[in-house]
Design an enzyme around this catalytic site. Structure first.
Site, mmCIF file in Angstrom:
data_model
loop_
_atom_site.group_PDB
_atom_site.id
_atom_site.type_symbol
_atom_site.label_atom_id
_atom_site.label_comp_id
_atom_site.label_asym_id
_atom_site.label_seq_id
_atom_site.Cartn_x
_atom_site.Cartn_y
_atom_site.Cartn_z
ATOM 1 N N GLY A 1 0.816 -1.214 0.000
ATOM 2 C CA GLY A 1 0.000 0.000 0.000
ATOM 3 C C GLY A 1 0.847 1.259 0.000
ATOM 4 N N LEU B 1 0.423 3.673 -2.024
ATOM 5 C CA LEU B 1 0.766 3.568 -3.444
ATOM 6 C C LEU B 1 1.230 4.908 -4.016
ATOM 7 C CD1 LEU B 1 -2.215 1.356 -4.679
ATOM 8 C CD2 LEU B 1 0.020 0.627 -3.791
ATOM 9 N N GLY C 1 5.251 4.736 -8.807
ATOM 10 C CA GLY C 1 6.024 3.504 -9.048
ATOM 11 C C GLY C 1 5.091 2.295 -9.076
ATOM 12 N N HIS C 2 4.200 2.216 -8.078
ATOM 13 C CA HIS C 2 3.242 1.100 -8.049
ATOM 14 C C HIS C 2 2.298 1.171 -9.258
ATOM 15 C CE1 HIS C 2 4.035 1.563 -3.580
ATOM 16 N NE2 HIS C 2 4.308 0.285 -3.781
ATOM 17 N N GLN D 1 8.117 -9.220 7.764
ATOM 18 C CA GLN D 1 9.311 -8.686 7.097
ATOM 19 C C GLN D 1 9.846 -7.426 7.781
ATOM 20 O OE1 GLN D 1 6.963 -8.041 3.321
ATOM 21 N NE2 GLN D 1 8.389 -6.357 3.060
ATOM 22 N N LYS E 1 13.383 -0.928 -7.865
ATOM 23 C CA LYS E 1 13.816 -0.150 -6.690
ATOM 24 C C LYS E 1 14.271 -1.099 -5.568
ATOM 25 C CE LYS E 1 13.355 2.880 -3.254
ATOM 26 N NZ LYS E 1 12.456 2.096 -2.448
ATOM 27 N N SER F 1 7.391 4.579 -0.706
ATOM 28 C CA SER F 1 6.346 4.889 0.282
ATOM 29 C C SER F 1 6.944 5.576 1.501
ATOM 30 C CB SER F 1 5.646 3.604 0.721
ATOM 31 O OG SER F 1 5.157 2.939 -0.413
#
Ligand code: PAF
Length: 279
Positions: free
Chosen positions: A31, A33, A36-37, A61, A149, A186
């Site tokens: 999310g 966003l 790039g997304h 993670q 990225k 983000s």
């Protein structure tokens, strides 16, 4: 756009679509966003018949609970952006839907998960592979799209796909940058106005390497770019490495040949990464 929140719903829907001959393009995200997304969604639209995006801030993670807590979650804005770009399906599960409390995951990744970002964030790539494996299982993608990225992440997922013999093709999509060169992320929202200006040093250090590639030795380029970063105000260097593009080993290829330069640095509380493919 269809919004599905459970494993059974997304699995049944994607399987049914596949049975009708549709190729599923999958874009996993956490999310927050940005363009790039959106570029990943657009690429997925070009290369598949049904685009599934997931938004899931994956706890396994994050090795810093504060980082997990402060991860931006502008879900209404994200949904509006996905609708605007005509994404077909959003998979939006809760943590309890994806994990049971006593789960274990360990995948041998030939050390790829222990270098560079993995050294700084132990367990991070185990968490990434754990969730991406689950997401692949439930969304049944033909192709999955990841941004360059997070270059090391793409290599790690490629390794998982090979090791587990998963029937999914991976596509790495180019980095989308702000007009001044900062790679979109983000995390950029956490930068103060001063840090935002200072953050350009990452891109500039990579451009220095690109301009000198094939003209100066790798050792000199690496030293010059590192010194530049160390002298840049506000920057706390994590690493700057020039590596072989597939295994990320830094017993470098010759200058002028194919390689990837990767950088990580912190500005205040915000850690940024960037990379550039060479030549
Ligand atoms: O790149 C990300 O946003 C995440 O690491 C991913 C691939 C969605 C897994 O949580």
């Amino acid at each position: 756009m269809k919004i599905l929140r459970t494993r059974s719903e997304i699995s049944a829907y994607t399987l049914q679509q596949k049975q009708q001959g549709k190729r599923i393009g999958f874009v996993p995200t956490m999310g927050a966003l940005h363009q790039g997304h959106i570029s990943l969604i657009n690429l997925a639209k070009n290369k598949s018949d049904l685009v599934v995006c997931s938004i899931f801030v994956n706890p396994t993670q994050f090795n810093d609970p504060k980082d997990l807590e402060k991860y931006p979650r502008p879900i209404e804005h994200d949904i509006a952006q996905l609708e605007a770009v005509a994404c077909d399906v959003l998979f939006l599960p809760e943590v309890e839907e994806m994990y049971s409390s006593d789960e274990k995951w360990e995948l041998a990744l030939d050390g790829l998960d222990e270098i560079l970002e993995g050294k700084h964030r132990p367990g991070h790539y185990q968490g990434v592979t754990q969730i991406v494996f689950k997401l692949f299982q439930y969304t049944h993608p033909d192709i999955a799209f990841f941004g360059q990225k997070d270059y090391q992440q793409v290599q790690v997922i490629e390794k998982m796909v090979q090791k587990l013999k998963l029937a999914v093709a991976l596509e790495m999509c180019p980095i989308i940058r702000e007009a001044d060169g900062l790679a979109m992320s983000s995390r950029n929202v956490h930068l103060s106005p001063t840090e935002r200006v200072q953050s350009l040093a990452l891109y500039q250090s990579l451009m220095h390497i690109k301009e000198g590639w094939g003209k100066k030795s790798i050792e000199i380029l690496k030293q010059e770019a590192t010194e530049f970063l160390e002298k840049s105000p506000g920057i706390n260097v994590g690493y700057l490495e020039i590596c072989a593009p597939n295994n990320l080993q830094n017993n470098h290829p010759a200058t002028g040949s194919e390689a990837v330069a990767l950088v990580a640095a912190s500005l205040g509380q915000t850690r940024l990464i960037d990379n550039i493919l060479l030549p």
